[in-house]
Design a protein around this motif. Structure first.
Motif, mmCIF file in Angstrom:
data_model
loop_
_atom_site.group_PDB
_atom_site.id
_atom_site.type_symbol
_atom_site.label_atom_id
_atom_site.label_comp_id
_atom_site.label_asym_id
_atom_site.label_seq_id
_atom_site.Cartn_x
_atom_site.Cartn_y
_atom_site.Cartn_z
ATOM 1 N N LYS A 1 48.990 -11.242 49.436
ATOM 2 C CA LYS A 1 48.231 -10.705 50.142
ATOM 3 C C LYS A 1 47.275 -10.721 49.634
ATOM 4 O O LYS A 1 46.420 -11.025 50.252
ATOM 5 N N ILE B 1 52.190 -11.217 52.075
ATOM 6 C CA ILE B 1 53.142 -10.913 51.403
ATOM 7 C C ILE B 1 52.547 -10.095 50.067
ATOM 8 O O ILE B 1 51.872 -10.314 49.089
ATOM 9 N N ASP B 2 52.866 -8.717 50.394
ATOM 10 C CA ASP B 2 52.486 -7.686 49.062
ATOM 11 C C ASP B 2 54.341 -7.619 48.434
ATOM 12 O O ASP B 2 55.022 -7.512 48.861
ATOM 13 N N SER C 1 56.135 -4.221 46.897
ATOM 14 C CA SER C 1 56.385 -3.760 48.032
ATOM 15 C C SER C 1 57.644 -4.740 48.842
ATOM 16 O O SER C 1 57.709 -5.583 48.551
ATOM 17 N N ASP D 1 57.311 -5.871 51.324
ATOM 18 C CA ASP D 1 56.902 -6.070 53.033
ATOM 19 C C ASP D 1 57.859 -6.548 54.045
ATOM 20 O O ASP D 1 57.698 -7.694 54.758
#
Length: 115
Positions: free
Chosen positions: A31, A51-52, A55, A57
């Motif tokens: 991200k 995308i994180d 975590s 996501d």
């Protein structure tokens, strides 16, 4: 789904060049890349989404599943980061989960780096 190793920022470019231009190819990226203001329009044009990695996501996973279910291509780097030659990183399980849930074919790709 294109599943590739990732050792250089240019890997997605080389992979897309090798496969030929295709409409409907998406690339999952960290991200943080999507926050680079000058490149944001180019990334959107290239169908890159973030995308994180820190975590679960769910929004990015849901988007990925929708892309795959619609018959589009998705390029993913399961190691979750660039890994230099000689280093090893355990791959994440997201690519396998998405392939199982959607029933898509997986194209494994290995990009080598010339010295």
């Amino acid at each position: 789904m294109i599943v590739a190793n990732h050792s250089s920022m240019t890997d997605p470019i080389w992979i897309l060049m090798a496969l030929g231009p295709r409409r409907g190819s998406y690339i999952m990226a960290k991200k943080e890349v999507m926050e680079w203001p000058i490149l944001q329009p180019i990334f959107r044009w290239l169908c890159i989404f973030g995308i994180d990695r820190g975590s679960a996501d769910l929004a990015a996973v849901k988007q990925s599943l929708e892309i795959l279910k619609s018959g589009e291509n998705l390029m993913i780097f399961p190691e979750g980061t660039r890994v230099k030659p000689g280093q090893t990183v355990e791959a994440k399980t997201g690519a396998v989960m998405m392939a199982q849930r959607t029933g898509v074919k997986v194209l494994p790709v290995y990009v080598t780096q010339r010295k």
